[in-house]
Scaffold this active site. Structure first.
Site, PDB file in Angstrom:
ATOM      1  N   TYR A 132      -6.917  -8.014  12.555  1.00 46.51           N
ATOM      2  CA  TYR A 132      -5.826  -7.992  12.971  1.00 46.51           C
ATOM      3  C   TYR A 132      -5.714  -8.251  14.452  1.00 46.51           C
ATOM      4  O   TYR A 132      -6.810  -7.900  15.155  1.00 46.51           O
ATOM      5  CB  TYR A 132      -5.234  -6.363  12.792  1.00 46.51           C
ATOM      6  CG  TYR A 132      -4.945  -5.802  11.593  1.00 46.51           C
ATOM      7  CD1 TYR A 132      -3.875  -6.239  10.875  1.00 46.51           C
ATOM      8  CD2 TYR A 132      -5.710  -5.218  10.736  1.00 46.51           C
ATOM      9  CE1 TYR A 132      -3.529  -5.882   9.360  1.00 46.51           C
ATOM     10  CE2 TYR A 132      -5.960  -4.926   9.491  1.00 46.51           C
ATOM     11  CZ  TYR A 132      -4.619  -5.034   8.816  1.00 46.51           C
ATOM     12  OH  TYR A 132      -4.343  -4.975   7.447  1.00 46.51           O
TER      13      TYR A 132
ATOM     14  N   ASN B 219     -12.099  -0.722  -0.887  1.00 43.48           N
ATOM     15  CA  ASN B 219     -11.505  -1.197   0.353  1.00 43.48           C
ATOM     16  C   ASN B 219     -12.225  -0.748   1.756  1.00 43.48           C
ATOM     17  O   ASN B 219     -12.506   0.346   1.898  1.00 43.48           O
ATOM     18  CB  ASN B 219      -9.995  -0.702   0.511  1.00 43.48           C
ATOM     19  CG  ASN B 219      -9.384  -1.140   1.843  1.00 43.48           C
ATOM     20  OD1 ASN B 219      -8.962  -2.157   2.075  1.00 43.48           O
ATOM     21  ND2 ASN B 219      -9.407  -0.043   2.778  1.00 43.48           N
ATOM     22  N   GLU B 220     -12.689  -1.673   2.393  1.00 39.33           N
ATOM     23  CA  GLU B 220     -13.285  -1.395   3.678  1.00 39.33           C
ATOM     24  C   GLU B 220     -14.043  -0.485   3.951  1.00 39.33           C
ATOM     25  O   GLU B 220     -14.340   0.587   4.788  1.00 39.33           O
ATOM     26  CB  GLU B 220     -12.010  -1.019   4.845  1.00 39.33           C
ATOM     27  CG  GLU B 220     -11.187  -2.179   5.085  1.00 39.33           C
ATOM     28  CD  GLU B 220     -10.194  -1.833   6.222  1.00 39.33           C
ATOM     29  OE1 GLU B 220     -10.075  -0.781   6.738  1.00 39.33           O
ATOM     30  OE2 GLU B 220      -9.441  -2.661   6.650  1.00 39.33           O
TER      31      GLU B 220
ATOM     32  N   GLN C  58       1.445  -5.731   6.084  1.00 37.33           N
ATOM     33  CA  GLN C  58       1.878  -5.572   4.669  1.00 37.33           C
ATOM     34  C   GLN C  58       3.313  -6.025   4.513  1.00 37.33           C
ATOM     35  O   GLN C  58       3.744  -6.951   4.924  1.00 37.33           O
ATOM     36  CB  GLN C  58       1.950  -3.978   4.489  1.00 37.33           C
ATOM     37  CG  GLN C  58       0.713  -3.305   4.309  1.00 37.33           C
ATOM     38  CD  GLN C  58       0.668  -1.638   4.020  1.00 37.33           C
ATOM     39  OE1 GLN C  58       1.543  -1.386   3.750  1.00 37.33           O
ATOM     40  NE2 GLN C  58      -0.272  -1.103   4.562  1.00 37.33           N
TER      41      GLN C  58
ATOM     42  N   GLU D 288       0.713  -1.139   0.059  1.00 37.29           N
ATOM     43  CA  GLU D 288      -0.105   0.033  -0.018  1.00 37.29           C
ATOM     44  C   GLU D 288       0.842   1.256  -0.084  1.00 37.29           C
ATOM     45  O   GLU D 288       1.884   1.181   0.721  1.00 37.29           O
ATOM     46  CB  GLU D 288      -0.765   0.093   1.111  1.00 37.29           C
ATOM     47  CG  GLU D 288      -1.738   1.183   1.498  1.00 37.29           C
ATOM     48  CD  GLU D 288      -2.826   1.092   2.296  1.00 37.29           C
ATOM     49  OE1 GLU D 288      -3.521   2.194   2.534  1.00 37.29           O
ATOM     50  OE2 GLU D 288      -2.872   0.418   3.300  1.00 37.29           O
TER      51      GLU D 288
ATOM     52  N   ASN E 271      -6.781   1.725   2.773  1.00 37.04           N
ATOM     53  CA  ASN E 271      -7.208   2.975   2.819  1.00 37.04           C
ATOM     54  C   ASN E 271      -6.879   4.163   1.749  1.00 37.04           C
ATOM     55  O   ASN E 271      -7.539   4.830   1.275  1.00 37.04           O
ATOM     56  CB  ASN E 271      -7.129   3.645   4.241  1.00 37.04           C
ATOM     57  CG  ASN E 271      -7.638   2.652   5.246  1.00 37.04           C
ATOM     58  OD1 ASN E 271      -8.566   1.623   5.093  1.00 37.04           O
ATOM     59  ND2 ASN E 271      -7.400   3.027   6.666  1.00 37.04           N
TER      60      ASN E 271
ATOM     61  N   GLU F 257      -6.369  -9.181   4.312  1.00 38.50           N
ATOM     62  CA  GLU F 257      -5.768  -8.399   5.240  1.00 38.50           C
ATOM     63  C   GLU F 257      -5.683  -9.031   6.577  1.00 38.50           C
ATOM     64  O   GLU F 257      -6.678  -9.351   6.912  1.00 38.50           O
ATOM     65  CB  GLU F 257      -6.105  -6.783   5.500  1.00 38.50           C
ATOM     66  CG  GLU F 257      -6.025  -5.667   4.314  1.00 38.50           C
ATOM     67  CD  GLU F 257      -6.205  -4.313   4.850  1.00 38.50           C
ATOM     68  OE1 GLU F 257      -5.831  -4.119   5.833  1.00 38.50           O
ATOM     69  OE2 GLU F 257      -6.817  -3.664   3.791  1.00 38.50           O
TER      70      GLU F 257
END
Length: 505
Positions: free
Chosen positions: A247, A175-176, A352, A30, A75, A295
């Site tokens: 996460y 994304n999200e 990442q 990213e 993001n 992710e």
């Protein structure tokens, strides 16, 4: 020392979930912090190639065994105009990225990242902006990347130096978008409608592409479940996967719960798969939609002050967690969860790749090195192939504050009938040794060739100077009884066992 507790494991090559998709061992690049600039890309570095990419990082990426890279966010993508990152570099604009409060120089974009990924032999997973952009920009990017020639966008790619199309097969629809922190955040209904229209337009450009719709950003989102149902009902005909993100970190010195993080991942995956199948049954849709867990990692979010507290800069540090061997044991166990769901989880991305909560770290104008989490990922990416085996595990219960009672020893296993290789991945979550007896039924022969383990130390994070001390160490295993292998797992450890095998006819 307490007497080791006996755990039994039974595996059989005929009892499996099907083949593991090699895209399960992906990662994520990213435009955030130092992942791209001074991470994978640093012109003027002693190890930089003619295109500005660091060859020392490339060597570590190859050793890590990454098969797929998601790009350019995250993001970041929700405010990104991909046309800023093509054409002559001297003409590219400098933009303020709202996601991470940084100045994006656009010196790396589509035409730099994709050839770099191809040279590494890694499949790209491209994300389109459905936050501040929409259908036209998404379809135009597919046209730029995948059409040969004869249209404005494909001819522009050729003019920019790429005569052949990039042929990108896998795409993320934003994304999200369930997250209020996301630039262009939308409700479930708003996102589902936009994703459906974008998917239709992108497939009209290239009917062969695969599409990933946004699922919940994490398990604890208040819209979890409802979000997935809405997206699947409205866009299910035009997507192939729904995403998952998660996460994990240690809270309040609760080491036991942290070691059981994979049990939470198991529950999360089971819930999403159940939702997918419930919507398919309700809508009488025969198409099977699978999961892209694009992710996941250990991330100490409680240490991050928040984006608003970060000063605007160019490629400044962002969430550069330093990982301990405890973190690495958890990462290994999370990989087992993905393998144990390989019938439905087809794509995975460790987030990442470099510097940003990453297995690889760099210094500007300096060295690149491995974090502790590098080692279990590399071991699994190398050893896990073929089928995901069903494991029958008999073990004690392990009490945790966050997740209740979970199995003390977690196990996943693989078998590749084409190469005659098998692998078993074992996590001992307890503070005591665990004796494990593996019965390998249905194998005509079994010869354990390598057993290595990583033990969670008590000394906290390792820094660069100590990174060479961190790694997997050898562990003994006993194959003396036909059809059975016995080994003792150290307390709070993750272990990989590899074997040459032949399945019975």
């Amino acid at each position: 020392m307490p007497t080791p507790r006996l755990t039994t494991v039974v595996i059989d090559p005929d009892h499996h979930r099907g083949r593991i998709d090699r895209r399960l061992f992906g990662s994520f690049v990213e435009h955030m912090g130092r992942c791209v600039y001074t991470g994978v890309y640093e012109p003027g570095h002693p190890a930089a190639d003619e295109n500005g990419f660091r060859t020392d990082v490339e060597e570590l990426v190859r050793e890590l065994g990454v098969t797929l890279l998601r790009y350019p966010g995250g993001n970041f993508v929700s405010g990104y105009d991909w046309t800023d990152g093509i054409g002559p570099r001297e003409n590219r604009p400098r933009r303020l990225d709202l996601a991470w409060r940084s100045i994006e120089t656009n010196q790396v974009g589509t035409d730099e990242f994709l050839p770099w990924a191809a040279a590494l032999g890694v499949e790209p997973m491209m994300a389109v902006n459905l936050g501040t952009a929409g259908v036209n920009q998404a379809a135009a990017l597919v046209e730029y990347c995948n059409l040969s020639e004869g249209t404005a966008w494909s001819d522009l790619r050729r003019a920019n130096g790429a005569a052949k199309p990039y042929e990108i097969g896998l795409w993320c629809l934003g994304n999200e978008m369930d997250g209020p922190w996301q630039t262009g955040h939308k409700s479930a209904a708003e996102y589902a409608a936009l994703a459906n229209e974008a998917a239709k337009a992108m497939r009209l450009v290239d009917p062969g592409i695969e599409l990933v719709a946004c699922g919940s950003s994490f398990h604890e989102m208040p819209t979890f479940g409802y979000w997935e149902s809405t997206v699947l009902e409205q866009a299910g005909e035009n997507i192939d996967y729904i995403s998952m993100h998660a996460y994990y970190e240690e809270f309040d010195a609760d080491r036991a719960s942290f070691l059981a993080s994979a049990a939470s991942m198991d529950t999360f995956i089971d819930g999403v798969v159940a939702t997918i199948d419930a919507v398919a049954a309700r809508t009488r849709r025969r198409k099977q939609i699978n999961v892209s867990f694009d992710e996941w990692n250990v991330w100490y979010q409680s240490r991050f002050p928040g984006t608003e507290a970060v000063a605007i800069d160019i490629a400044g540090p962002r969430i550069e967690d330093v990982y301990s061997t405890l973190d690495a044991v958890v990462v290994g166990d999370l990989l087992s969860s993905l393998i144990n769901h390989a019938d439905r989880v087809k794509i995975g991305c460790l987030a990442q790749l470099v510097n940003v909560i990453a297995p690889i770290m760099t210094e500007p104008a300096g060295p690149a090195w491995k974090q502790a989490t590098f080692h279990p990922f590399a071991a699994v990416a190398q050893a896990a192939s073929g089928h995901s085996l069903v494991t029958r595990v008999g073990t004690s219960e392990f009490a945790t504050r966050r997740y209740g009672d979970v199995p003390t020893v977690a196990v996943s296993a693989t078998h590749d009938p084409e190469t005659g290789q098998a692998a078993i991945f074992l996590t001992n979550r307890s503070e005591y040794p665990a004796e494990v007896e593996v019965t390998h039924r249905g194998f005509e022969s079994w010869s354990t060739t390598d057993v290595r383990t990583m033990i969670a130390d008590q000394h906290g994070p390792r820094d660069r100077d100590a990174s060479a001390e961190v790694g997997l160490v050898s562990l003994a295993a006993d194959d003396s009884t036909p059809g059975r292998t016995v080994l003792t797992l150290p307390p709070q450890s993750w272990t990989v066992l590899r074997a040459d095998v032949a399945a019975a006819d």
